[in-house]
Structure formats: C-alpha cells, structure tokens
Design a protein around this motif. Structure first.
Motif, PDB file in Angstrom:
ATOM      1  N   ALA A 233       0.925  -1.284   0.203  1.00  0.00           N
ATOM      2  CA  ALA A 233       0.023   0.018  -0.050  1.00  0.00           C
ATOM      3  C   ALA A 233       0.976   1.150   0.094  1.00  0.00           C
ATOM      4  N   VAL A 234       1.563   1.364  -1.227  1.00  0.00           N
ATOM      5  CA  VAL A 234       2.547   2.541  -1.410  1.00  0.00           C
ATOM      6  C   VAL A 234       2.066   3.858  -1.003  1.00  0.00           C
ATOM      7  N   VAL A 235       2.676   5.006  -0.355  1.00  0.00           N
ATOM      8  CA  VAL A 235       2.238   6.081   0.128  1.00  0.00           C
ATOM      9  C   VAL A 235       3.032   7.284  -0.716  1.00  0.00           C
ATOM     10  N   ASP A 236       2.301   8.328  -1.003  1.00  0.00           N
ATOM     11  CA  ASP A 236       3.000   9.539  -1.813  1.00  0.00           C
ATOM     12  C   ASP A 236       3.862  10.034  -0.715  1.00  0.00           C
ATOM     13  N   PRO A 237       5.133  10.454  -0.987  1.00  0.00           N
ATOM     14  CA  PRO A 237       5.959  11.150  -0.193  1.00  0.00           C
ATOM     15  C   PRO A 237       5.308  12.586   0.137  1.00  0.00           C
ATOM     16  N   ALA A 238       4.601  13.109  -0.513  1.00  0.00           N
ATOM     17  CA  ALA A 238       3.714  14.185  -0.148  1.00  0.00           C
ATOM     18  C   ALA A 238       2.984  14.039   1.018  1.00  0.00           C
ATOM     19  N   ASP A 239       2.331  13.100   1.167  1.00  0.00           N
ATOM     20  CA  ASP A 239       1.464  12.687   2.184  1.00  0.00           C
ATOM     21  C   ASP A 239       2.069  12.375   3.524  1.00  0.00           C
ATOM     22  N   ILE A 240       3.406  11.788   3.427  1.00  0.00           N
ATOM     23  CA  ILE A 240       4.162  11.549   4.465  1.00  0.00           C
ATOM     24  C   ILE A 240       4.502  12.657   5.066  1.00  0.00           C
TER      25      ILE A 240
ATOM     26  N   ALA B 147       3.233  15.893   4.657  1.00  0.00           N
ATOM     27  CA  ALA B 147       2.110  16.579   5.318  1.00  0.00           C
ATOM     28  C   ALA B 147       1.469  16.024   6.483  1.00  0.00           C
ATOM     29  N   VAL B 148       1.693  14.650   6.889  1.00  0.00           N
ATOM     30  CA  VAL B 148       1.907  14.311   8.172  1.00  0.00           C
ATOM     31  C   VAL B 148       3.059  14.696   9.145  1.00  0.00           C
ATOM     32  N   ALA B 149       4.152  14.823   8.665  1.00  0.00           N
ATOM     33  CA  ALA B 149       5.274  15.359   9.332  1.00  0.00           C
ATOM     34  C   ALA B 149       4.899  16.727   9.716  1.00  0.00           C
ATOM     35  N   VAL B 150       4.464  17.724   8.717  1.00  0.00           N
ATOM     36  CA  VAL B 150       4.277  19.097   8.953  1.00  0.00           C
ATOM     37  C   VAL B 150       3.269  19.300  10.122  1.00  0.00           C
ATOM     38  N   LYS B 151       2.229  18.576   9.878  1.00  0.00           N
ATOM     39  CA  LYS B 151       1.212  18.785  11.080  1.00  0.00           C
ATOM     40  C   LYS B 151       1.647  18.440  12.193  1.00  0.00           C
TER      41      LYS B 151
ATOM     42  N   LEU C 141       1.764   4.800   8.096  1.00  0.00           N
ATOM     43  CA  LEU C 141       1.256   5.458   6.961  1.00  0.00           C
ATOM     44  C   LEU C 141       1.141   4.566   5.806  1.00  0.00           C
ATOM     45  N   SER C 142       0.014   4.819   4.877  1.00  0.00           N
ATOM     46  CA  SER C 142      -0.060   4.000   3.754  1.00  0.00           C
ATOM     47  C   SER C 142      -0.783   4.801   2.929  1.00  0.00           C
ATOM     48  N   GLY C 143      -0.712   4.448   1.536  1.00  0.00           N
ATOM     49  CA  GLY C 143      -1.772   4.796   0.381  1.00  0.00           C
ATOM     50  C   GLY C 143      -2.926   4.235   0.753  1.00  0.00           C
ATOM     51  N   PRO C 144      -3.831   4.502  -0.445  1.00  0.00           N
ATOM     52  CA  PRO C 144      -5.250   3.950  -0.196  1.00  0.00           C
ATOM     53  C   PRO C 144      -5.454   2.547  -0.655  1.00  0.00           C
ATOM     54  N   GLN C 145      -4.428   1.982  -1.441  1.00  0.00           N
ATOM     55  CA  GLN C 145      -4.646   0.772  -1.884  1.00  0.00           C
ATOM     56  C   GLN C 145      -3.296   0.048  -2.048  1.00  0.00           C
TER      57      GLN C 145
ATOM     58  N   GLY D 125      -6.610  15.601   7.369  1.00  0.00           N
ATOM     59  CA  GLY D 125      -8.053  15.744   7.147  1.00  0.00           C
ATOM     60  C   GLY D 125      -8.370  15.637   5.721  1.00  0.00           C
ATOM     61  N   ARG D 126      -7.444  14.957   5.118  1.00  0.00           N
ATOM     62  CA  ARG D 126      -7.703  14.668   3.496  1.00  0.00           C
ATOM     63  C   ARG D 126      -7.423  13.432   3.195  1.00  0.00           C
ATOM     64  N   PRO D 127      -7.910  12.850   2.203  1.00  0.00           N
ATOM     65  CA  PRO D 127      -7.567  11.280   1.944  1.00  0.00           C
ATOM     66  C   PRO D 127      -5.949  11.251   1.355  1.00  0.00           C
ATOM     67  N   PRO D 128      -5.544  10.123   1.559  1.00  0.00           N
ATOM     68  CA  PRO D 128      -4.243   9.956   0.919  1.00  0.00           C
ATOM     69  C   PRO D 128      -4.285  10.104  -0.633  1.00  0.00           C
ATOM     70  N   ARG D 129      -3.229  10.525  -1.265  1.00  0.00           N
ATOM     71  CA  ARG D 129      -3.122  10.599  -2.768  1.00  0.00           C
ATOM     72  C   ARG D 129      -3.210   8.981  -3.399  1.00  0.00           C
TER      73      ARG D 129
END
Length: 283
Positions: free
Chosen positions: A163-170, A172-176, A190-194, A264-268
């Motif tokens: 369930a690969v994840v977009d580095p931008a989503d990683i 975003a979590v770090a920034v929050k 963390l994971s991506g959506p599928q 607050g938004r779904p992973p890409r």
C-alpha cells in the motif's frame, strides 16, 4: 525555528515546502550546503549527523526538528541528534521511521536500524512523534530508464503487494506533527489508499503515459546487481533487498487511515501520483 535533516531528499524537501507554505522559519542541515539547491528563504547550515560536534551550532535557536536518517549508522545518528537537541532545548522531534519498526519479529536491517533509532529518541528527554510509512510511490521513479528505453518495468517480487504512499502525504503528516499541538508521543503508521503489485503499478503507469508497458519480474540477484551498478554499497543493497522481500508478507498490503486522520484529507492514489510525475517518465 524548525531544523530539517535529509533536506535535499524527496520527503525532506516536501517537508520544507510544507513548512514554507505556512510561513514557518526553516533551517536545513546539509553536509554540502553549496549543492543543496533549496529556496533562498531556507537557512542552510553545514553539519553531519555522524559528527556530534557539528550539531550544536546547527541546533542553536531551534525548537523543533524533522529527523530523517538512513544507513547502517542510523541509530548512532539518531542518538547524536537527540543528545544535541536535549542540550539545545529543542521541544519536539518528528522522526521519519520505517513501517515495520514496531514489529519485534522484523529482523531485516532497515526496520532494525530504525527500531534502534526510535529507542534512542524515546530514551532522550525530548518529546517525539514517530512517522512510519510503508513503501513510497516515488520508488517507481527508478523504473524511468527502462520505461524510456524499452517500455518495460523490471522489478522483483511480482506477487507482492504494498500500500505505497505518496511522499507528499508523508511530509504533510510530518508538517502537521511539527506545527500543531497534540502529536507528541504518537506513532503514525502511513499507507496509501490501496495495495498494489509491481504489475498493477505498471498497468496504471501505462494508462497515465498513454502507451503499453510490460512488467518483467527480475530475480533478487538481478535487482541487487543493478543497485550495485548504480553505486549503492553492498550492505545497503542487501538491506534494501531484504526490505523489498517483505512485499510478499501480508502486513505490506494493510491500508491505514492515518493520513486522512492527521491531515483531514485522503491520501493520494498511485494514479494521481503518476499523473503528477508524468513528464518525468516521458522526458
């Protein structure tokens, strides 16, 4: 002031961009500042996680740290930064860790390195947040040469799904975690959506690029040899191959809701990631 280590890498640079978008003051740690190529508003300082004496000046005036370290010396580097951070009065460390660092059954090198690094941080006196992603969508960029040359994706472990994840989503979590209250002591898986196999990723890339691609499963030995040819050292190549082999295990296909919960938004999706990087595959 927020210090970002690993600032010139994929995730580190995305963390910097996220912080700058919020008008946060950012300092980047780099071994070679002259080649960092970061925005002018970022203060770039020369330091090395493996050289403890270089860290105190880099941490002067810093209250939060994004920690990204890699390689066999990772745990020593993490211990060095947490000791220097404690002495400098840092209030919070956000560590980019490994998706399986919390699993004591994971005995391959990369989760073991990160587990030891996490332990060093937990034993320090600085509040922390651990960010544990699964595989990165950006690993697909390694396929660019073979896609351009032969419309082919060559990768091992074809039956594995991650369930690969977009580095931008990683990022975003770090920034929050860096800029908001309430993240101290949390561990974010963390994971991506599928979950996707290399073949399924190849099919998506073919649709995005508008031309047929084929997936060819390579052996582990072939993949290791390719990394050595690319300049990766033998110890790191073995560690990466051990990590890749875990794609055959069920835990890599687990979808975690954490990105949406924190940001607050779904992973890409991988398709959306590929659309964003389409030009890199074509040029």
């Amino acid at each position: 002031m927020i210090l970002v280590t690993g600032a010139t890498g994929t995730v580190g640079r995305a963390v910097i961009d996220g912080l700058l978008a919020l008008d946060m003051p950012v300092r980047a740690l780099a071994r070679r500042p002259e080649t960092a190529r970061l925005p002018e508003s970022v203060e770039v300082v020369r330091a090395d996680l493996g050289e403890p004496d270089s860290l105190a000046p880099a941490l002067r005036g810093v209250d939060r740290v994004f920690l990204l370290s890699t390689g066999p010396e990772l745990s020593k580097h993490d211990a060095n930064i947490v000791a220097a951070a404690e002495d400098s009065g840092v209030h919070h460390i956000v560590k980019l860790s490994s998706g399986r660092a919390g699993d004591d059954a994971a005995t391959d090198p990369i989760p073991m390195w990160h587990r030891a690094g996490e332990a060093a941080i937990r034993e320090g006196g600085v509040p922390w947040t651990m960010v544990r992603p699964l595989g990165f969508m950006s690993n697909a960029l390694h396929w660019i040469p073979s896609i351009r040359a032969a419309d082919t994706v060559r990768a091992p472990f074809g039956q594995g799904r991650i369930a690969v994840v977009d580095p931008a989503d990683i990022a975003a979590v770090a920034v929050k975690s860096l800029v908001e209250q309430g993240h101290s002591g949390n561990v974010y898986a963390l994971s991506g959506p599928q979950p996707l196999s290399p073949g399924e990723q190849t099919e998506i890339l073919a649709e995005v690029l508008g031309r047929p691609l084929r997936y060819v499963e390579t052996s582990a030995a072939e993949s290791r040899s390719a990394m050595l040819d690319f300049g990766v050292g033998p110890e790191m190549a073995d560690a990466i191959m051990s990590l890749r082999a875990t794609a055959l295990e069920s835990f890599t296909s687990v979808v975690h809701p954490t990105v949406a919960q924190v940001t607050g938004r779904p992973p890409r999706s991988f398709r959306d990631w590929a659309l964003g990087h389409r030009a890199e595959f074509l040029n």
